[in-house]
Design an enzyme around this catalytic site. Sequence first.
Site, PDB file in Angstrom:
ATOM      1  CG  ASP A   9      -2.028   1.064   1.230  1.00 32.74           C
ATOM      2  OD1 ASP A   9      -2.239   1.659   0.068  1.00 32.74           O
ATOM      3  OD2 ASP A   9      -2.425   1.400   2.382  1.00 32.74           O
ATOM      4  CB  SER A  10       0.472   4.794  -0.799  1.00 31.50           C
ATOM      5  OG  SER A  10      -0.860   5.007   0.194  1.00 31.50           O
ATOM      6  N   GLY A  42      -3.457   9.162  -3.784  1.00 26.59           N
ATOM      7  CA  GLY A  42      -4.969   9.886  -4.314  1.00 26.59           C
ATOM      8  C   GLY A  42      -4.421  11.107  -5.301  1.00 26.59           C
ATOM      9  CB  CYS A  72      -3.751   0.958  -2.498  1.00 30.26           C
ATOM     10  SG  CYS A  72      -3.763   2.460  -2.888  1.00 30.26           S
ATOM     11  CG  ASN A  73     -10.037   0.778  -1.969  1.00 27.12           C
ATOM     12  OD1 ASN A  73      -9.597   0.649  -0.905  1.00 27.12           O
ATOM     13  ND2 ASN A  73     -11.170  -0.069  -2.461  1.00 27.12           N
ATOM     14  CB  THR A  74      -5.820   5.171  -5.148  1.00 27.98           C
ATOM     15  OG1 THR A  74      -6.783   5.795  -4.165  1.00 27.98           O
ATOM     16  CG2 THR A  74      -5.387   6.138  -6.166  1.00 27.98           C
ATOM     17  CB  CYS A 182      -9.688   4.352   1.475  1.00 26.04           C
ATOM     18  SG  CYS A 182      -7.813   4.550   1.808  1.00 26.04           S
ATOM     19  CB  THR A 183      -6.967  -0.456   2.387  1.00 30.67           C
ATOM     20  OG1 THR A 183      -5.798   0.313   1.905  1.00 30.67           O
ATOM     21  CG2 THR A 183      -7.409  -1.572   1.504  1.00 30.67           C
TER      22      THR A 183
END
Length: 264
Positions: A9-10, A42, A72-74, A182-183
């Site tokens: 993830d970020s 984002g 990560c959704n984005t 969003c995670t």
Amino acid sequence: MSTKIGVMDSGAGGLTILKSIQKNLPNIELIYFADQAHAPYGAKSDAFIVDRLLVVVDFFKSQGCCVMVVACNTATVAGIQTLRAKTDLPIVGVEPAVKPACRRSSRKRVSVLATEGTSKSLRLNELIETWRFDTEVQVLASKCLASLIDEMPSVLSVAEQEVVRVSTIVKEHQSDALVLACTHYPLIKNMFEVALPGVEIVEPSEGVTAQVRRILLGQGHALSDDFLDDANVAIFTNGAVEFQKSLSYWSQDIEAKNICFVDI
């Protein structure tokens, strides 16, 4: 040789997915990478996110991972199709849990909380149009909540204010389900539960874990409920010290090896 899964993830948000995998697949070795040097995603372009995903997948392959989870959704929306086309490693993404939320809603009123990037994405709109049926779906965006979560615990009061702001809008919509798209957001799921009594908080960790299990079984890996003898999580980040402190904060309930810096 143990089975290794790479989760990225970020920032700290993907730890919600990692914890679910660790709980349900305890004999799997997990490698977590937080791309904190380039967070948040984002505000980044799709091309930039794709480039980062390609760097991370190479890192996971060098560590011997047999599956990569883009937690990560984005990043899933922006780059998972390109990533899958450019690597032979199985890739699992994260999508907003719109389907279960719409199916469970008795009022037929659902709210979806996302980052700005995800809230405007074609994929989220496709999911809503596919699964809403007679449900009225409200999409909310937060410009700051994911970043605030990555800065916890020093910004706790500011994060609480943002949760109150979002929850007020959800109440006005009379939703009985809130999708955390969003995670990062499930890390503060308890705040939403307090602010929104009677509203079901829906997040995707169980579905992602089930997909990882299906892939591993398809690859012929032996799965059991036995825990590995040593800590089965290794955490990596390219973030500065202040970001590493936040990562430590959110991973304190995970039996993990030390957080390590990696320059990628």
